[in-house]
Design a protein around this motif. Structure first.
Motif, mmCIF file in Angstrom:
data_model
loop_
_atom_site.group_PDB
_atom_site.id
_atom_site.type_symbol
_atom_site.label_atom_id
_atom_site.label_comp_id
_atom_site.label_asym_id
_atom_site.label_seq_id
_atom_site.Cartn_x
_atom_site.Cartn_y
_atom_site.Cartn_z
ATOM 1 N N ILE A 13 -8.295 3.050 -3.463
ATOM 2 C CA ILE A 13 -6.966 2.469 -3.239
ATOM 3 C C ILE A 13 -6.991 1.446 -2.107
ATOM 4 N N SER B 251 0.440 -3.807 -4.188
ATOM 5 C CA SER B 251 1.457 -3.850 -5.246
ATOM 6 C C SER B 251 1.053 -3.071 -6.491
ATOM 7 N N THR B 252 -0.241 -2.811 -6.660
ATOM 8 C CA THR B 252 -0.698 -2.105 -7.857
ATOM 9 C C THR B 252 -0.716 -0.589 -7.686
ATOM 10 N N LEU B 253 -0.450 -0.107 -6.485
ATOM 11 C CA LEU B 253 -0.460 1.334 -6.244
ATOM 12 C C LEU B 253 0.821 1.967 -6.778
ATOM 13 N N SER B 254 0.705 3.205 -7.187
ATOM 14 C CA SER B 254 1.907 3.957 -7.563
ATOM 15 C C SER B 254 2.711 4.224 -6.293
ATOM 16 N N ASN B 255 3.967 4.633 -6.446
ATOM 17 C CA ASN B 255 4.777 4.949 -5.274
ATOM 18 C C ASN B 255 4.145 6.060 -4.442
ATOM 19 N N GLY B 256 3.576 7.051 -5.097
ATOM 20 C CA GLY B 256 2.915 8.141 -4.375
ATOM 21 C C GLY B 256 1.696 7.648 -3.616
ATOM 22 N N GLU B 257 0.884 6.762 -4.232
ATOM 23 C CA GLU B 257 -0.287 6.205 -3.545
ATOM 24 C C GLU B 257 0.144 5.350 -2.354
ATOM 25 N N ARG B 258 1.217 4.608 -2.510
ATOM 26 C CA ARG B 258 1.731 3.798 -1.390
ATOM 27 C C ARG B 258 2.137 4.694 -0.230
ATOM 28 N N HIS C 14 8.802 10.094 -3.182
ATOM 29 C CA HIS C 14 7.656 9.704 -4.009
ATOM 30 C C HIS C 14 6.447 10.636 -3.864
ATOM 31 N N ASP D 260 4.707 14.337 -4.791
ATOM 32 C CA ASP D 260 4.850 15.515 -5.642
ATOM 33 C C ASP D 260 4.902 16.757 -4.755
#
Length: 191
Positions: free
Chosen positions: A87, A93-100, A124, A126
């Motif tokens: 990551i 911008s390509t990361l999911s909300n959780g990865e961000r 965001h 889990d």
């Protein structure tokens, strides 16, 4: 308002929407003009960090937030969050909300000796990651002031509650469940 922050606070700052919680955090960061003074021997760090350009790689975003970071500490935090190293080299911008959220939390936790101002930390995430964050903050040495509507999270993490209600601040040495009991007692005694 006048109060001193103790160094072992994990404070939940609560109140209805639009009552000034995030504004308060921004005042501590010096982002707004105000009368009075805020004095602290350490700096404040605000989460989530603003990302100036989402086309930057995640590593560039982290470097913009924490230019003096140590790579091994970043890798340790990402590993604790079960985030993969790849990551770092992808555009933010390509990361999911959780990865961000994980990347920005890692950027926050690699900083040292700062008071942490955390706005909606479980957005965001889990359940597994929110549980990890609870454990992490419970072991964290230092001040954490958080604004969140996640009452379960507040109950498990906070040791002090600061409530803004009807233009007044109320302080409670309690987690969220105990705060509810103490607030009910206070309201019963009020005229």
């Amino acid at each position: 308002v006048s109060f001193k922050i103790d160094t072992d606070w994990r404070l939940g700052f609560i109140g209805r929407n639009g009552r000034g919680k995030t504004t308060f955090l921004n005042l501590l960061m010096g982002r707004y003009r105000y009368s009075g003074s805020v004095s602290a021997a350490v700096s404040f760090d605000y989460f989530p960090f603003e990302v100036p350009d989402a086309s930057m790689t995640t590593l560039e975003v982290i470097e913009s937030v924490s230019p003096d970071y140590e790579h091994w500490r970043l890798m340790k935090e990402l590993n604790l969050m079960k985030a993969t190293e790849d990551i770092l080299y992808r555009p933010f911008s390509t990361l999911s909300n959780g990865e961000r959220t994980k990347a920005l939390l890692a950027a926050l936790f690699i900083k040292e000796n700062n008071f942490l101002l955390i706005d909606e930390p479980t957005n965001h995430l889990d359940n597994e990651m929110a549980s990890w964050l609870e454990d992490y903050l419970n072991q964290f040495k230092g001040v954490v002031i958080m604004v969140t509507h996640d009452r379960y999270f507040l109950d498990r993490v906070t040791n002090k509650i600061l409530e803004i209600s009807h233009g007044k601040l109320y302080s409670y040495e309690a987690n969220y469940s105990k705060f509810l009991e103490m607030k009910a007692e206070r309201e019963e005694m009020e005229p």
